[in-house]
Design an enzyme around this catalytic site. Structure first.
Site, PDB file in Angstrom:
ATOM      1  N   TYR A  46       0.859  -1.199   0.000  1.00 37.88           N
ATOM      2  CA  TYR A  46       0.000   0.000   0.000  1.00 37.88           C
ATOM      3  C   TYR A  46       0.883   1.233   0.000  1.00 37.88           C
ATOM      4  O   TYR A  46       1.877   1.302   0.740  1.00 37.88           O
ATOM      5  CB  TYR A  46      -0.902   0.030   1.238  1.00 37.88           C
ATOM      6  CG  TYR A  46      -2.347  -0.163   0.870  1.00 37.88           C
ATOM      7  CD1 TYR A  46      -2.974   0.746   0.017  1.00 37.88           C
ATOM      8  CD2 TYR A  46      -3.079  -1.257   1.315  1.00 37.88           C
ATOM      9  CE1 TYR A  46      -4.291   0.558  -0.370  1.00 37.88           C
ATOM     10  CE2 TYR A  46      -4.400  -1.445   0.936  1.00 37.88           C
ATOM     11  CZ  TYR A  46      -5.000  -0.533   0.096  1.00 37.88           C
ATOM     12  OH  TYR A  46      -6.294  -0.706  -0.294  1.00 37.88           O
ATOM     13  N   GLU A  48      -0.551   4.800  -0.439  1.00 36.77           N
ATOM     14  CA  GLU A  48      -1.355   6.022  -0.645  1.00 36.77           C
ATOM     15  C   GLU A  48      -0.496   7.259  -0.457  1.00 36.77           C
ATOM     16  O   GLU A  48       0.280   7.348   0.498  1.00 36.77           O
ATOM     17  CB  GLU A  48      -2.518   6.053   0.347  1.00 36.77           C
ATOM     18  CG  GLU A  48      -3.721   5.281  -0.171  1.00 36.77           C
ATOM     19  CD  GLU A  48      -4.908   5.329   0.766  1.00 36.77           C
ATOM     20  OE1 GLU A  48      -5.812   4.511   0.585  1.00 36.77           O
ATOM     21  OE2 GLU A  48      -4.925   6.179   1.662  1.00 36.77           O
ATOM     22  N   ASP A 196      -6.269  13.314 -25.293  1.00 34.55           N
ATOM     23  CA  ASP A 196      -6.273  11.908 -24.856  1.00 34.55           C
ATOM     24  C   ASP A 196      -5.568  11.123 -25.959  1.00 34.55           C
ATOM     25  O   ASP A 196      -6.139  10.842 -27.010  1.00 34.55           O
ATOM     26  CB  ASP A 196      -7.721  11.438 -24.675  1.00 34.55           C
ATOM     27  CG  ASP A 196      -7.797   9.979 -24.227  1.00 34.55           C
ATOM     28  OD1 ASP A 196      -6.769   9.277 -24.294  1.00 34.55           O
ATOM     29  OD2 ASP A 196      -8.899   9.539 -23.844  1.00 34.55           O
ATOM     30  N   LYS A 225      -1.939   0.222 -25.105  1.00 31.88           N
ATOM     31  CA  LYS A 225      -2.338   0.092 -26.514  1.00 31.88           C
ATOM     32  C   LYS A 225      -1.061   0.106 -27.359  1.00 31.88           C
ATOM     33  O   LYS A 225      -0.249  -0.802 -27.235  1.00 31.88           O
ATOM     34  CB  LYS A 225      -3.333   1.198 -26.867  1.00 31.88           C
ATOM     35  CG  LYS A 225      -4.627   1.099 -26.036  1.00 31.88           C
ATOM     36  CD  LYS A 225      -5.647   2.130 -26.409  1.00 31.88           C
ATOM     37  CE  LYS A 225      -6.965   1.931 -25.698  1.00 31.88           C
ATOM     38  NZ  LYS A 225      -7.056   2.575 -24.379  1.00 31.88           N
TER      39      LYS A 225
HETATM   40  N1  DSN Z   1     -12.029   0.442 -24.980  1.00 29.79           N
HETATM   41  C1  DSN Z   1     -10.911   1.129 -25.573  1.00 29.79           C
HETATM   42  C2  DSN Z   1     -10.843   0.883 -27.034  1.00 29.79           C
HETATM   43  O1  DSN Z   1     -11.047  -0.250 -27.414  1.00 29.79           O
HETATM   44  O2  DSN Z   1     -10.590   1.798 -27.806  1.00 29.79           O
HETATM   45  C3  DSN Z   1     -10.920   2.533 -25.232  1.00 29.79           C
HETATM   46  O3  DSN Z   1     -11.095   2.659 -23.856  1.00 29.79           O
END
Ligand code: DSN
Length: 407
Positions: A46, A48, A196, A225
């Site tokens: 933890y 915090e 974003d 991603k």
């Molecule tokens: N769910 C994601 C996507 O597939 O683009 C974005 O949060």
């Protein structure tokens, strides 16, 4: 592993991932090192608070991890710590976006974001998201003819609606966003500009997509991603906003940070600084362009006519097959995509007119233009409603490709 039931499922999922062609635009395959950090002893702790200001004892190594992660994040995107801060604690992209709104926009005010139906994200103010309940979304979309953002129209809407914050970035938009124009739009109404970059962060890191940092006040990104890290997120902010952002993340929104995730982000950031990652990012764009061009050549409609990124949207309905049927039929032969609405879709989100296709994951497996051409043909054959015999042959070709490019 003692838990045989979970071990069995992990084994099955590993096999599924190895034996299928993953074209989901928001997914990727992390390195063994990233997984090792995720599964490390940092999961037990933890912490915090922030480095050297924690509410728990025993955080000397956690502090080092978090400081190192922040240092690497700023370095990867060539940001001076005198001008930018980064918060590496958000659990994922949705809380990261929520934290920025919580920090910068009084509840009840207007925020401007691309509508979900046009390619935006739920947390850019969609009405079913808390971001659309606490703030009022001023949506923008794409031009019906070009499929691209019409910046003149976005400016017009902004001037009329006077949002307090403008969000650039999307989940299903294949073109480069003009950050300079988005900055001018935000500036014209005295709004903050939030970018974003979750989808294309890895491309920015690899210099295959323009950097939003010269124009944004804050930049959010997921790390899993194109950036190829663990499922987590970061918030970059101009130094004068950083206290507000940090307070909004903790204690405003979250409790203890997931330090094992943060350690795994650090590993991914170090990997993204290597020359090989630059090549990877360039190859992702080449692969996506090749796949989109080839599918077009075979007679299918690509939204906006092409792509500059790791993804594109395919209008399957215009070729006689809905997005759900298309996605199910592709999964049946081992090609994994997601059904997706297309701009001005007349069908429903559960059975929309298209599918979204991305190449970040297959590029990690080492596939190049040649494989993209073959995959385009396989997708085309499935969408053309291949016979059972043809599907069997397609499954064999999918299996061959997977064997040739193992995970
Ligand atoms: N769910 C994601 C996507 O597939 O683009 C974005 O949060």
């Amino acid at each position: 592993m003692r838990d045989k039931e979970i071990q069995r499922l992990i084994g099955k999922e590993a096999k599924r991932q190895n034996d299928t062609l993953n074209l989901i635009a928001s997914e990727n395959y992390v390195s063994k090192d990233v997984r090792e950090a995720l599964g490390s002893v940092f999961v037990n702790k933890y912490a915090e608070g922030y480095p050297h200001a924690r509410y728990y004892g025993g955080n000397m190594y956690i502090d080092e991890v978090e400081e190192l992660t922040k240092k690497r994040a700023l370095k990867l995107f060539s940001l001076s710590p005198k001008k930018w801060n980064v918060n590496v604690q958000p659990y994922s992209g949705s809380p990261a976006n929520l934290a920025v709104l919580h920090a910068l926009v009084p509840v009840g005010e207007k925020i401007m974001g691309m509508s979900l139906a046009m390619g935006g994200h739920l947390t850019h103010g969609h009405k079913v998201s808390v971001t659309g309940k606490l703030w009022r979304q001023v949506p923008y979309g794409v031009d019906s003819k070009t499929g691209e953002i019409d910046y003149g129209e976005v400016m017009r809407i902004a001037k009329k609606e006077q949002p307090k914050l403008v969000i650039a970035g999307a989940t299903a938009y294949s073109r480069i966003v003009d950050f300079k124009k988005m900055r001018a739009i935000a500036a014209a109404v005295g709004a903050y500009l939030l970018v974003d970059m979750s989808h294309f962060a890895g491309l920015v890191a690899g210099k295959a997509y323009p950097s939003p940092f010269p124009y944004a006040d804050a930049v959010t990104t997921t790390t899993h991603k194109t950036l190829r890290g663990p499922r987590a997120a970061m918030i970059f902010s101009r130094i004068e906003l950083s206290k507000l952002i940090d307070k909004a993340v903790f204690p405003g929104l979250q409790g203890g940070p997931h330090e094992n995730q943060i350690a795994a982000i650090a590993v991914a950031l170090e990997e993204a600084m290597k020359p090989a990652f630059k090549k990877y990012a360039a190859q992702v764009v080449k692969n996506t362009r090749t796949l989109a061009e080839e599918i077009k050549r075979l007679g299918w409609r690509v939204i906006s006519g092409g792509t500059d990124t790791h993804l594109f949207l395919l209008n399957t309905a215009s070729g006689g097959i809905g997005g759900k049927e298309a996605s199910d039929a592709l999964e049946n032969v081992g090609i994994i995509v997601n059904k997706n609405t297309i701009p001005f879709d007349e069908r429903t989100p559960v059975d929309p007119s298209g599918i979204r296709i991305g190449t970040a994951a297959l590029t990690t497996r080492g596939m190049k233009e040649r494989e993209m051409k073959e995959i385009a043909f396989l997708i085309h054959s499935v969408l053309e409603k291949a016979s059972e015999k043809e599907k069997k042959a397609i499954r064999e070709r999918v299996a061959r490709l997977c064997r040739k490019f193992p995970l």
